[in-house]
Design an enzyme around this catalytic site. Structure first.
Site, PDB file in Angstrom:
ATOM      1  N   GLN A 174       7.767  81.641  29.630  1.00 45.60           N
ATOM      2  CA  GLN A 174       6.755  81.876  28.595  1.00 45.60           C
ATOM      3  C   GLN A 174       6.888  80.886  27.433  1.00 45.60           C
ATOM      4  O   GLN A 174       5.946  80.219  27.053  1.00 45.60           O
ATOM      5  CB  GLN A 174       6.896  83.302  28.049  1.00 45.60           C
TER       6      GLN A 174
ATOM      7  N   GLU B  52      12.237  78.235  18.308  1.00 47.23           N
ATOM      8  CA  GLU B  52      12.906  79.349  18.969  1.00 47.23           C
ATOM      9  C   GLU B  52      14.346  79.439  18.491  1.00 47.23           C
ATOM     10  O   GLU B  52      14.827  78.578  17.748  1.00 47.23           O
ATOM     11  CB  GLU B  52      12.846  79.186  20.492  1.00 47.23           C
TER      12      GLU B  52
ATOM     13  N   HIS C  27      18.870  87.510  28.766  1.00 48.10           N
ATOM     14  CA  HIS C  27      17.851  87.394  27.728  1.00 48.10           C
ATOM     15  C   HIS C  27      17.897  88.665  26.889  1.00 48.10           C
ATOM     16  O   HIS C  27      17.924  89.773  27.428  1.00 48.10           O
ATOM     17  CB  HIS C  27      16.464  87.210  28.330  1.00 48.10           C
TER      18      HIS C  27
ATOM     19  N   ARG D 208      21.262  83.224  21.970  1.00 46.26           N
ATOM     20  CA  ARG D 208      20.909  84.375  22.795  1.00 46.26           C
ATOM     21  C   ARG D 208      22.076  85.299  23.110  1.00 46.26           C
ATOM     22  O   ARG D 208      21.909  86.525  23.145  1.00 46.26           O
ATOM     23  CB  ARG D 208      20.283  83.884  24.112  1.00 46.26           C
TER      24      ARG D 208
ATOM     25  N   HIS E  98      18.992  86.583  33.022  1.00 45.76           N
ATOM     26  CA  HIS E  98      17.891  85.650  32.823  1.00 45.76           C
ATOM     27  C   HIS E  98      18.144  84.247  33.362  1.00 45.76           C
ATOM     28  O   HIS E  98      17.278  83.668  34.007  1.00 45.76           O
ATOM     29  CB  HIS E  98      17.587  85.569  31.325  1.00 45.76           C
TER      30      HIS E  98
ATOM     31  N   ARG F 269      22.785  78.193  27.377  1.00 44.71           N
ATOM     32  CA  ARG F 269      21.596  77.343  27.317  1.00 44.71           C
ATOM     33  C   ARG F 269      20.834  77.531  26.010  1.00 44.71           C
ATOM     34  O   ARG F 269      20.558  78.652  25.598  1.00 44.71           O
ATOM     35  CB  ARG F 269      20.664  77.670  28.484  1.00 44.71           C
TER      36      ARG F 269
ATOM     37  N   LEU G  65      13.346  73.546  31.130  1.00 42.78           N
ATOM     38  CA  LEU G  65      12.213  72.823  31.695  1.00 42.78           C
ATOM     39  C   LEU G  65      12.351  71.327  31.440  1.00 42.78           C
ATOM     40  O   LEU G  65      12.022  70.496  32.297  1.00 42.78           O
ATOM     41  CB  LEU G  65      10.903  73.348  31.111  1.00 42.78           C
TER      42      LEU G  65
END
Length: 538
Positions: free
Chosen positions: A60, A126, A242, A288, A349, A384, A390
């Site tokens: 997303q 983010e 996540h 995270r 995740h 990460r 990506l």
């Protein structure tokens, strides 16, 4: 003991197909690598379901790359290294942050349409990013848009042949080189697919856990088949959970993007209290692993199975425009995120570890490459940074194809690989029940919080399933279960070996990061077990 091959076979007795490049997987890594390789090579893309079904499709938040004047590769590098908790390869991170923007331009050239504001690419921020550098598409459907564009391109490439609904059982090797793959066709036939180069782009392993944001196909197949072939597997203890997956009766663990927190959403416990100030100075935008553990702590303190994510204070029109997929999905379950708090809980995740590669994506086995989540390039470290995955896929996908162009053509005419262990035991029964038990073991003993006792119990449970490797497996779901078991063992063994807490790996009995003894990688090699790897480049 995990054998090299899951089944008995002789390549000389199998039907054989030859191509230049095999690409296993159809997420962004597989599709992009196939397109680049097809510029001057014949490519066969193998996907065990369909081209559209991959982790990428469900991504997303977006793709991280430097595009604003206020940002720089140096800032992006710094953020990545900080999140990676001392286990990144600085050279791999340098490659990512400097080559990422060109990769994004290549995606645009191939038809990806990213969101714009006032005629320029729209950027968001983010967690753990110091600047707005996340490009997105259709608000919160970035992965879907990228896959859509790449699939259209793949279908137009005359040099690409797609094998849907095929399953790679094992890689076939000869004298330290990968000769191709043993493939199961939809009709049950096995064949030897040979090639000059094989690229594993098979994605992650979220399905090893009972609760995950990953689709059903994410069962760790690539890591397992590479490990059995003799590839070095690295850092498997680092599994990212996540922090915010939808936790609502009747709903799947649907990902609630980190971008909501980037746009102002806050976390509240069931009493309505914001709590992140008690855990980290960056509050909801902390890395995270920290946010996920904070949520679990609040759930325990309040005796709840969830916390709330609240974005109701932001303008409703903005929320609907920026997050249409999340808005519509939640509305389908009776939740209006513009006025209702969203119940969330952590879910498996992303897999930071994987097949160790060099800066050209090549493993220790010649002619075998890995790209995307299945690989361990050194970019992700112990945790990460959001939306780097990506970028990593396109940057290293391009590098892999450049390396493949330098390979001499292979000659497999004298290849006599095979396996004859005389497997006679009946195929395993009750695969669905076994798979569910495996997932529960991983959640209970090798999840967000770990300790020696839990990990040893988990290993004992997993080892009870080892007889599967002596059974005469014939069905796809049996091969898949064997792969899942392989990965579960790798994760649990490495988590037990790392006696510290770092990044996504948290040990209750060793709660502190220990750079003096543990700023090193753990390699897992078939028949050798765990090997400590020190690097000057961490």
């Amino acid at each position: 003991m995990i054998p090299q091959y899951l089944v008995d076979f002789n390549v000389r007795e199998l039907p054989s197909v030859k191509t230049d490049v095999i690409v296993i997987g159809s997420g962004i890594a597989g599709l992009f690598t196939a397109i680049k390789a097809a510029e001057d090579r014949k490519v066969i893309v193998i996907t065990k379901k369909s081209l559209m079904e991959s982790n990428t499709r469900y991504a997303q938040g977006g793709i991280a790359a430097v595009f604003s004047k206020e940002d720089s590769p140096a800032y992006h590098r710094q953020d990545t290294l900080l999140a990676g908790a001392g286990l990144n390869s600085s050279s791999a991170v340098d490659v990512l942050v400097h080559e990422g923007p060109a990769g994004v331009h290549e995606l645009i050239r191939l038809g990806t349409i990213f969101d714009e504001e006032n005629g320029v690419l729209a950027l968001t921020q983010e967690g753990a990013h110091s600047h707005r550098r996340i490009l997105h598409a259709n608000g919160d459907a970035t992965g879907y848009e990228i896959v859509r564009a790449l699939i259209e391109q793949v279908k137009q490439e005359k040099n690409i042949e797609v094998w849907d609904d095929h399953f790679v059982i094992d890689l076939i090797t000869d004298n330290g080189e990968c000769a191709g793959a043993l493939v199961l066709r939809p009709n049950g036939e096995r064949l030897f697919l040979q090639a000059d180069a094989t690229v594993l782009c098979s994605g992650g392993a979220g399905q090893l856990y009972r609760y995950t944001t990953n689709p059903e196909v994410a069962t760790g197949d690539g890591v397992a088949i590479a490990y059995r072939a003799g590839a070095h597997v690295r850092d498997m203890e680092f599994i990212q959970f996540h922090p915010t997956a939808l936790s609502y009766p009747g709903a799947p663990r649907f990902l609630i993007s980190e971008a909501l927190r980037g746009e102002g959403a806050v976390l509240r416990n069931i009493h309505g209290e914001r709590f992140m100030e008690r855990y980290h100075e960056l509050l909801e935008l902390a890395p995270r692993d920290i946010v996920a553990r904070a949520i679990v702590s609040e759930m325990e303190l309040t005796k709840s199975t969830f916390v709330y994510l609240d974005i109701t204070h932001e303008p409703a029109d903005m929320v609907k425009h920026r997050f249409p997929t999340i808005y519509e999905t939640c509305m389908g379950y009776g939740l209006d995120i513009t006025s209702d708090w969203i119940p969330v809980a952590p879910a498996a995740h992303y897999m930071m570890g994987g097949i160790k590669t060099d800066l050209n994506g090549e493993s220790n086995i010649a002619r075998l490459f890995a790209c995307g989540e299945v690989s361990s390039t050194g970019v992700q470290g112990a945790n990460r940074l959001a939306s780097n995955s990506l970028s990593e896929a396109i940057v290293f996908g391009r590098r892999i194809t450049e390396r493949i162009r330098g390979l001499a053509p292979a000659d497999w005419t004298s290849l006599s690989a095979g396996c004859n262990q005389g497997r006679t035991e009946a195929p395993i029964q009750a695969i669905v029940e076994r798979r569910l038990k495996l997932q529960k073991v991983m959640v209970r003993y090798a999840g967000l919080r770990r300790n020696e006792g839990m990990l040893n119990k988990g290993l004992d449970e997993l080892k009870r399933q080892l007889p599967i490797f002596g059974a005469a497996l014939t069905r796809r779901e049996e091969y898949e279960f064997a792969n899942m078991l392989t990965c579960c063992l790798l994760i649990t063994e490495s988590a037990l070996a790392r006696q510290e807490s770092r990044g996504a790996h948290y040990r209750e009995d060793y709660p502190l990061r220990d750079d003096a003894n543990w700023q090193k990688h753990l390699l897992q090699i078939r028949d050798l077990g765990i090997v400590e790897e020190f690097s000057d480049d961490v």
